[in-house]
Each structure stands twice: as C-alpha cells, then as structure tokens.
Design a protein around this motif. Sequence first.
Motif, PDB file in Angstrom:
ATOM      1  N   PHE A  67      15.946   3.540   6.211  1.00  0.00           N
ATOM      2  CA  PHE A  67      15.063   4.677   6.467  1.00  0.00           C
ATOM      3  C   PHE A  67      15.392   5.806   5.491  1.00  0.00           C
ATOM      4  N   ALA A  68      14.386   6.640   5.222  1.00  0.00           N
ATOM      5  CA  ALA A  68      14.588   7.802   4.366  1.00  0.00           C
ATOM      6  C   ALA A  68      13.827   8.985   4.940  1.00  0.00           C
ATOM      7  N   ILE A  69      14.517  10.101   5.068  1.00  0.00           N
ATOM      8  CA  ILE A  69      13.888  11.329   5.541  1.00  0.00           C
ATOM      9  C   ILE A  69      13.632  12.225   4.335  1.00  0.00           C
ATOM     10  N   SER A  70      12.488  12.891   4.346  1.00  0.00           N
ATOM     11  CA  SER A  70      12.151  13.808   3.263  1.00  0.00           C
ATOM     12  C   SER A  70      11.275  14.917   3.824  1.00  0.00           C
ATOM     13  N   ARG A  71      11.098  15.960   3.038  1.00  0.00           N
ATOM     14  CA  ARG A  71      10.294  17.086   3.496  1.00  0.00           C
ATOM     15  C   ARG A  71       9.626  17.761   2.310  1.00  0.00           C
ATOM     16  N   ASP A  72       8.536  18.460   2.633  1.00  0.00           N
ATOM     17  CA  ASP A  72       7.852  19.291   1.652  1.00  0.00           C
ATOM     18  C   ASP A  72       7.642  20.645   2.318  1.00  0.00           C
ATOM     19  N   ASN A  73       8.394  21.626   1.907  1.00  0.00           N
ATOM     20  CA  ASN A  73       8.317  22.932   2.551  1.00  0.00           C
ATOM     21  C   ASN A  73       7.002  23.654   2.261  1.00  0.00           C
ATOM     22  N   ALA A  74       6.337  23.281   1.208  1.00  0.00           N
ATOM     23  CA  ALA A  74       5.031  23.866   0.912  1.00  0.00           C
ATOM     24  C   ALA A  74       3.957  23.311   1.837  1.00  0.00           C
ATOM     25  N   GLU A  75       4.184  22.084   2.332  1.00  0.00           N
ATOM     26  CA  GLU A  75       3.223  21.446   3.229  1.00  0.00           C
ATOM     27  C   GLU A  75       3.648  21.504   4.684  1.00  0.00           C
ATOM     28  N   ASN A  76       4.812  22.116   4.956  1.00  0.00           N
ATOM     29  CA  ASN A  76       5.316  22.224   6.336  1.00  0.00           C
ATOM     30  C   ASN A  76       5.382  20.851   7.021  1.00  0.00           C
ATOM     31  N   THR A  77       5.852  19.875   6.269  1.00  0.00           N
ATOM     32  CA  THR A  77       5.847  18.496   6.774  1.00  0.00           C
ATOM     33  C   THR A  77       7.173  17.814   6.460  1.00  0.00           C
ATOM     34  N   VAL A  78       7.625  17.011   7.420  1.00  0.00           N
ATOM     35  CA  VAL A  78       8.776  16.150   7.219  1.00  0.00           C
ATOM     36  C   VAL A  78       8.319  14.718   7.491  1.00  0.00           C
ATOM     37  N   TRP A  79       8.872  13.785   6.709  1.00  0.00           N
ATOM     38  CA  TRP A  79       8.498  12.381   6.835  1.00  0.00           C
ATOM     39  C   TRP A  79       9.714  11.517   7.149  1.00  0.00           C
ATOM     40  N   LEU A  80       9.443  10.402   7.751  1.00  0.00           N
ATOM     41  CA  LEU A  80      10.466   9.378   7.932  1.00  0.00           C
ATOM     42  C   LEU A  80       9.888   8.067   7.421  1.00  0.00           C
ATOM     43  N   GLN A  81      10.380   7.616   6.281  1.00  0.00           N
ATOM     44  CA  GLN A  81       9.959   6.342   5.717  1.00  0.00           C
ATOM     45  C   GLN A  81      10.833   5.250   6.310  1.00  0.00           C
ATOM     46  N   MET A  82      10.190   4.318   6.975  1.00  0.00           N
ATOM     47  CA  MET A  82      10.901   3.230   7.640  1.00  0.00           C
ATOM     48  C   MET A  82      10.631   1.947   6.879  1.00  0.00           C
ATOM     49  N   ASN A  83      11.651   1.397   6.273  1.00  0.00           N
ATOM     50  CA  ASN A  83      11.539   0.137   5.540  1.00  0.00           C
ATOM     51  C   ASN A  83      12.395  -0.933   6.216  1.00  0.00           C
ATOM     52  N   SER A  84      12.103  -2.175   5.910  1.00  0.00           N
ATOM     53  CA  SER A  84      12.851  -3.306   6.489  1.00  0.00           C
ATOM     54  C   SER A  84      12.982  -3.154   7.997  1.00  0.00           C
ATOM     55  N   ALA A  85      11.858  -2.869   8.621  1.00  0.00           N
ATOM     56  CA  ALA A  85      11.869  -2.600  10.060  1.00  0.00           C
ATOM     57  C   ALA A  85      12.368  -3.807  10.845  1.00  0.00           C
TER      58      ALA A  85
END
Length: 123
Positions: A67-85
């Motif tokens: 998994f990888a967590i990332s964010r874009d403060n300009a978009e007020n969004t955080v993501w969680l990329q889930m791979n090899s589930a």
Amino acid sequence: VQLQASGGGLAQAGGSLRLSCAASGLTFSRYTMGWFRQAPGKEREFVASISASGSSTAYAESVKGRFAISRDNAENTVWLQMNSAKPGDTAVYYCAADRTIGVLTRARSYFYWGQGTLVTVSS
C-alpha cells in the motif's frame, strides 16, 4: 469538518484499488492524515499515515510494500493505493485527520473521522 472517503469496491486477490478521502472545512495542509480499517468482528486497526507536508509516512507491517499513502494539499485529498490485495485486506476503510505534527498510528490520536468505504478482496 468533513472527510469523504470513496473508491472502495470489489477486487480480486492480487488486484489493486485506490481509495480517496476528500477533506473540507479544515486547513488541510496543517493536518496529519491517516487510514484505518475495520474487518467484521475485529477492532479498528492502523493502516497508514502521512504527515501534513507529506514528507513522512508510516505503514502497518501487514501492508508495507503493498500500500502507498499520498496527498495533494492543493486538492485537499489523501489517497491510499492498494496493490497486491489480499482477502485479509477486506474491511471498511476509514480516513482520519488530526493537527498533531508527524505521523500518527493510533486511532485515539485522531480527532476527525470520515465515514467508511467498504473494500472486499475475493480469493
């Protein structure tokens, strides 16, 4: 403050999903963000956290490298990329926010919580 999680659904084992959490009503760039999950009959557990600037991240051992967590403060969004589930990743996933500096791995450290999004991984 609202944290709107989305992106859950059904994935096959080995597949990928990307969860999103859109924040409003707060100065997003000042908040540490986290993802937690709760499987049926189990307690809520930490998944990942990212610092306000995005420079620091932390992961649960069970998802590290997948998994990888990332964010874009300009978009007020955080993501969680889930791979090899894996089927063990099946749970309701929640995003959370707090002003405390750094990365936070305990649920009680977070003040704001969003509603969950269901992720189901089939074998």
